[in-house]
Every structure is written in structure tokens, then in C-alpha cells.
Design an enzyme around this catalytic site. Structure first.
Site, mmCIF file in Angstrom:
data_model
loop_
_atom_site.group_PDB
_atom_site.id
_atom_site.type_symbol
_atom_site.label_atom_id
_atom_site.label_comp_id
_atom_site.label_asym_id
_atom_site.label_seq_id
_atom_site.Cartn_x
_atom_site.Cartn_y
_atom_site.Cartn_z
ATOM 1 N N HIS A 1 -11.938 3.397 -3.651
ATOM 2 C CA HIS A 1 -11.175 4.072 -2.592
ATOM 3 C C HIS A 1 -11.640 3.703 -1.189
ATOM 4 O O HIS A 1 -10.848 3.316 -0.338
ATOM 5 C CB HIS A 1 -11.248 5.591 -2.791
ATOM 6 C CG HIS A 1 -10.502 6.367 -1.763
ATOM 7 N ND1 HIS A 1 -11.035 6.698 -0.533
ATOM 8 C CD2 HIS A 1 -9.241 6.863 -1.756
ATOM 9 C CE1 HIS A 1 -10.135 7.373 0.178
ATOM 10 N NE2 HIS A 1 -9.044 7.485 -0.548
ATOM 11 N N HIS B 1 -6.093 -0.581 6.199
ATOM 12 C CA HIS B 1 -6.445 0.160 7.420
ATOM 13 C C HIS B 1 -7.660 -0.467 8.102
ATOM 14 O O HIS B 1 -8.717 0.162 8.216
ATOM 15 C CB HIS B 1 -6.765 1.636 7.138
ATOM 16 C CG HIS B 1 -5.673 2.375 6.451
ATOM 17 N ND1 HIS B 1 -4.379 2.378 6.900
ATOM 18 C CD2 HIS B 1 -5.679 3.143 5.334
ATOM 19 C CE1 HIS B 1 -3.644 3.118 6.093
ATOM 20 N NE2 HIS B 1 -4.401 3.583 5.137
ATOM 21 N N ARG C 1 -16.639 5.775 1.763
ATOM 22 C CA ARG C 1 -16.875 7.222 1.644
ATOM 23 C C ARG C 1 -16.935 7.663 0.188
ATOM 24 O O ARG C 1 -17.610 8.616 -0.164
ATOM 25 C CB ARG C 1 -15.695 7.995 2.260
ATOM 26 C CG ARG C 1 -15.584 8.003 3.722
ATOM 27 C CD ARG C 1 -14.345 8.806 4.136
ATOM 28 N NE ARG C 1 -13.176 7.986 4.381
ATOM 29 C CZ ARG C 1 -11.952 8.283 3.960
ATOM 30 N NH1 ARG C 1 -11.729 9.349 3.230
ATOM 31 N NH2 ARG C 1 -10.942 7.493 4.256
ATOM 32 N N ARG D 1 -5.610 15.481 6.077
ATOM 33 C CA ARG D 1 -6.075 15.245 4.713
ATOM 34 C C ARG D 1 -6.169 16.557 3.931
ATOM 35 O O ARG D 1 -5.845 16.601 2.744
ATOM 36 C CB ARG D 1 -7.438 14.532 4.747
ATOM 37 C CG ARG D 1 -7.844 13.988 3.388
ATOM 38 C CD ARG D 1 -9.145 13.226 3.441
ATOM 39 N NE ARG D 1 -10.293 14.117 3.587
ATOM 40 C CZ ARG D 1 -11.532 13.812 3.191
ATOM 41 N NH1 ARG D 1 -11.783 12.642 2.644
ATOM 42 N NH2 ARG D 1 -12.529 14.661 3.367
ATOM 43 N N ASP E 1 2.305 3.186 2.900
ATOM 44 C CA ASP E 1 1.206 4.147 2.802
ATOM 45 C C ASP E 1 1.687 5.575 2.534
ATOM 46 O O ASP E 1 2.031 5.909 1.416
ATOM 47 C CB ASP E 1 0.364 4.042 4.086
ATOM 48 C CG ASP E 1 -0.977 4.752 3.966
ATOM 49 O OD1 ASP E 1 -1.290 5.266 2.887
ATOM 50 O OD2 ASP E 1 -1.725 4.795 4.957
ATOM 51 N N GLU F 1 -10.587 3.185 8.469
ATOM 52 C CA GLU F 1 -9.411 3.843 9.035
ATOM 53 C C GLU F 1 -9.793 4.744 10.203
ATOM 54 O O GLU F 1 -9.019 4.922 11.135
ATOM 55 C CB GLU F 1 -8.729 4.660 7.923
ATOM 56 C CG GLU F 1 -7.432 5.322 8.324
ATOM 57 C CD GLU F 1 -6.672 5.882 7.129
ATOM 58 O OE1 GLU F 1 -7.232 5.873 6.019
ATOM 59 O OE2 GLU F 1 -5.527 6.317 7.318
ATOM 60 N N HIS G 1 0.841 -1.210 0.000
ATOM 61 C CA HIS G 1 0.000 0.000 0.000
ATOM 62 C C HIS G 1 0.867 1.247 0.000
ATOM 63 O O HIS G 1 1.547 1.553 0.980
ATOM 64 C CB HIS G 1 -0.927 0.004 1.219
ATOM 65 C CG HIS G 1 -1.996 1.053 1.146
ATOM 66 N ND1 HIS G 1 -3.033 0.986 0.244
ATOM 67 C CD2 HIS G 1 -2.191 2.202 1.840
ATOM 68 C CE1 HIS G 1 -3.828 2.036 0.396
ATOM 69 N NE2 HIS G 1 -3.332 2.799 1.361
HETATM 70 ZN ZN LIG Z 1 -4.087 4.659 1.821
#
Ligand SMILES: [Zn+2]
Length: 449
Positions: free
Chosen positions: A216, A280, A219, A91, A331, A246, A63
Site C-alpha cells: 500500500h 501519487h 506507512r 480518510r 483513483d 501523496e 489506479h
Molecule cells: Zn490510491
């Protein structure tokens, strides 16, 4: 058939089990052709000696978001005017980086990152790629241009890559995407497949390159579209990677809007099967480990990133007790260190339970063993290879010769007897121990000095 033979001091026959006086042969296709005791080799064969080195399968980084490497160090402080920071505020800062990134800087970031991965002992990367479009959100003249940029970076660096192409539709459940997400968005499945299908056509047989699906998250993809994707994949059999749970907030929102946990919803869409990898899995429900195991699915842990983002702890004991294979990913690349990802899986359990060797006996290659490290070494290689559907992750005839040699004399490993060597690699070693790295039988990294 011309074979190239390597003779390390120690060779890992199965996870955590090392033998001396063995040599490994690589064929012209870059696959492992033989593993033989030295005494069985004809006198005409002179293997290349790897003195004081331990030969293992390369680690698989299942990942990666390559562009996030450019954020390293830059978010490790509070911003003036913001007295707290969490995943969601991080984010926003990640979006600020992603929005202006041009193809050539992306290439440079990815190339340098993939070289860093090779030097750390990763021989393959699963690139969970969602930066698809131009800065204004419009398509590139070649819509999959940025996927091709990442593939070129991986090929130039010499690492094996599985591009896990991201389907990103909504900004949240029943929420339109925000303008800051404009570079990620596919309005429908047709638009997504128009990104994917040319890549499948052009790289279907390419060495070092493979493809996978990455809806993804709950969400970002409406459930009817997840259902359609599952139907499409019944004929294509690609690995499916998805951010599962996550953050507590996304679990709560999924329950509020869709009436069940994220994994339960994913199972209803038909996506949860042996090709599924949940990334996650930090906020699973009590019955989720069994649900994952029943489906034959896997989990990808990213402990250094999950710690950095304050995501929470992976319930590794519950997952391994249920028989769910765990692989690893770096990640956001705060750290590129496979050994650290592996030891955190166990160490996080120790910190929470105030006990030691919590994962002993679980998911071990040798039944009845009370060790921890061999199972974690499988997480580092074998389970990652399976998660990306690549023929790698073990020293086994027929698999790609994706290998690493560790320096037994490195201060991190010096003085450790062979018996607890797997334990020392997992709990004490680091990228500095990596001496040489082969991908597809070709040396892609060799430490100088
Ligand atoms: Zn990720």
C-alpha cells in the site's frame, strides 16, 4: 483466419498522428491483426465503416479504488464542528464508508463504475484493492472473496481488469493498525500470499483479467516485508504499484523514522525496478525523478483526485525531463474523465509557472516535436498498458484490440482540423465524445443516438 475490419474516418497510427483511408483488422482472439491502407485491401473485404469517427487505443485507468465511487459528492463540505478538512480527515470518512460495505453492494458499485469508465473511454482498469476481509476483520470463507467480486464486476461490465492486490500491514510506520483498518490487514507476507496465490492460479490465463502487487505505502508495510516481497516477485514478475508520497506528513514521518525519503527506502528494498509504478508522486525529492528513470520505473498521476484531496501538484516537468513515463488513474472517482486527467498534468504546470505548453517536447513520440498532446495521449494509453503489464495501449499488430471511437462531429471537436486534433482531444474533449468502445475486439459500449 477470419478477420473483422473497421474503417474509421481517422485512425491514430502513433500518438497524435492520424491517417485517413486506413482500416484495422481484429482477429478471432480479439487482437489487432493488421492495419492497412484501404487501397491495399482485396476487393473481397468490406470493412465496417465508422463514419465521422476517430479510432484510438482505449485509455488505461491505472489506479482505481472502486468502492470510493460511493462517496461521490458526499465529502465536498465541512462537517459541523470541524473547521478544516484535509486528506487525513477525508480518510476517516472513507473508512466510515468502507467498514460496513457488503460484497453485493460492492459488486453493484464496481459494476456501475466500470460501465461508467467504458463510456468515458477507459478500456482497462488497475484496481488497487485493499478491502479484503469481512466487516469484523475476519476472513471470508474464501479469503479472496472480494477480489473475485471485483473481477466478476469487471467481467460483467466488459472492462479489462488488473487486480493490484494490496498488502496492508501497519497503521503507520512502527504503528499497529487501527480497528478502522481491520478489513485491509494482512498480518504477514504468508497471509497476503494466501490471498494472492489462488487468484494467480484461477485467473492466470483468464481473458480480461491479470494481477499485480500493491504494497500500500511506506506507512502500511514495514521495510523488511517490502524486501521479502521484492524477493518473491523476482520469480513472478508481477507489476508493483505503491502509493509513494501523496502527503507531506508521510514524507516527514518516513524521514524521521527511517532516515530517508520514501522512494529512497523503496529503492533499498529492491522493489524499484521496471515493474514499479509510483502512485501519487506529489512530494518527490529533487533526485527522485532520476532515481525512477534509472530504475526504469513509472509514475501514475491521479490529478483530479489529487486536486480534490488537496494532495499537491505532480512534478510532471521534472519527471518527463528525466524520462519517466507517466500514466493516469481516476483513483477516488470524483471524476471519471481520462481527457481531464491528461490535460491537468499540463494545466497544473501552467498554473504554477504562469507559462503555457510547459511539457512541450518532453516524452514525445516524435523526437524534436514541440507538441504537448501526443506525449499526454501516450500517458493515457501506452504508459498505462505498460504500468499494468497488459498488451494494450497502442494501435499495433499483436496487441489487444482495446479501442475507442470518438465522434468527430461532437460539439467539443467539431470544426477542428486534423492537424491539431490530438490537442483538441486532450485539452477540449470529454467522455461525451466517445461513440463506441471495444475491449478484446468486442464492442462493450456503444452510445445510443
Ligand atoms: Zn490510491
Amino acid at each position: 483466419m477470419t478477420l473483422r475490419w473497421l474503417q474509421p474516418d481517422l485512425l491514430q497510427l502513433s500518438a497524435g498522428q492520424f491517417v485517413t483511408q486506413h482500416a484495422l483488422a481484429i482477429d478471432a482472439a480479439g487482437r489487432i491483426a493488421a492495419v492497412e491502407p484501404i487501397e491495399a485491401l482485396p476487393a473481397t473485404i468490406t470493412p465496417r465503416r465508422l463514419p465521422d469517427q476517430i479510432l484510438l487505443p482505449g485509455f488505461v485507468n491505472a489506479h482505481s479504488h472502486a468502492f470510493q465511487r460511493a462517496m461521490r459528492g458526499s465529502t465536498e463540505h465541512l462537517q459541523v464542528g470541524h473547521e478544516s478538512d484535509d486528506f487525513w480527515s477525508w480518510r476517516e470518512r472513507m473508512y466510515q464508508l468502507a467498514l460496513p460495505l457488503d460484497p453485493e453492494p460492492l459488486y453493484t458499485i464496481a459494476f456501475n463504475l466500470y460501465r461508467e469508465m467504458l463510456a468515458a473511454g477507459y478500456t482497462a482498469v488497475g484496481e488497487f484493492h485493499y478491502l479484503h476481509h469481512r466487516q469484523d476483520g475476519s476472513a471470508h470463507p474464501t479469503p479472496d472473496h472480494l477480489s473475485r467480486v471485483l473481477i466478476r464486476a469487471a467481467q460483467d461490465a466488459g472492462i479489462r481488469i488488473a487486480v493490484l492486490l494490496v498488502l496492508y500491514v501497519t497503521g503507520g510506520i512502527n504503528t499497529s493498525p487501527s480497528p478502522r483498518q481491520r478489513r485491509f490487514i494482512s498480518p504477514d507476507l504468508g497471509a497476503f500470499l494466501s490471498l494472492l496465490e489462488p487468484l494467480l492460479r484461477d485467473f492466470g490465463d483468464a481473458p480480461l483479467v491479470s494481477l499485480g502487487l500493491a504494497p500500500h505505502s511506506i506507512r502500511a508495510v514495514p521495510t523488511p516485508m517490502l524486501q521479502k516481497l521484492a524477493e518473491w516477485n523476482r520469480a513472478h514478475h508481477l507489476p508493483v504499484h505503491m502509493h509513494v508520497c501523496e502527503q507531506v506528513t508521510e514524507v516527514e514521518q518516513t524521514r524521521a523514522h527511517l532516515g530517508a525519503s520514501p522512494l529512497e527506502i523503496i529503492a533499498r528494498t529492491g522493489l524499484l525496478d521496471e515493474r514499479f509504478v509510483g502512485v501519487h508522486a506529489t512530494h518527490l525529492e529533487a533526485d527522485d525523478p532520476q532515481r525512477l528513470n534509472d530504475a526504469g520505473a513509472r509514475v501514475c498521476a491521479c490529478p483530479t483526485t489529487e486536486a480534490n484531496l488537496g494532495d499537491g501538484f505532480l512534478p510532471a516537468h521534472a519527471l518527463m525531463s528525466a524520462g519517466v513515463p507517466i500514466c493516469i488513474g481516476s483513483d477516488g472517482h470524483i471524476v471519471v474523465n481520462p481527457m481531464e486527467e491528461l490535460r491537468l498534468i499540463e494545466n497544473n504546470e501552467r498554473l504554477q509557472r504562469r507559462r503555457r505548453n510547459v511539457l512541450a517536447g518532453l516524452m514525445q513520440p516524435t523526437p524534436g516535436s514541440m507538441r504537448v498532446a501526443p506525449g499526454l495521449l501516450q500517458s493515457g494509453a501506452l504508459h498505462g498498458g505498460a504500468a499494468l503489464s497488459i498488451d494494450a495501449g497502442q494501435i499495433k499488430i499483436g496487441l489487444h484490440a482495446d479501442l475507442i471511437a470518438l465522434d468527430r462531429n461532437d460539439p467539443y471537436l467539431s470544426g477542428v482540423p486534423t492537424d491539431p486534433l490530438a490537442e483538441a482531444i486532450v485539452f477540449s474533449a470529454g467522455p461525451r465524445c466517445v461513440r463506441e468502445v471495444w475491449v478484446g475486439g468486442v464492442t462493450r459500449y456503444a452510445r445510443s443516438g
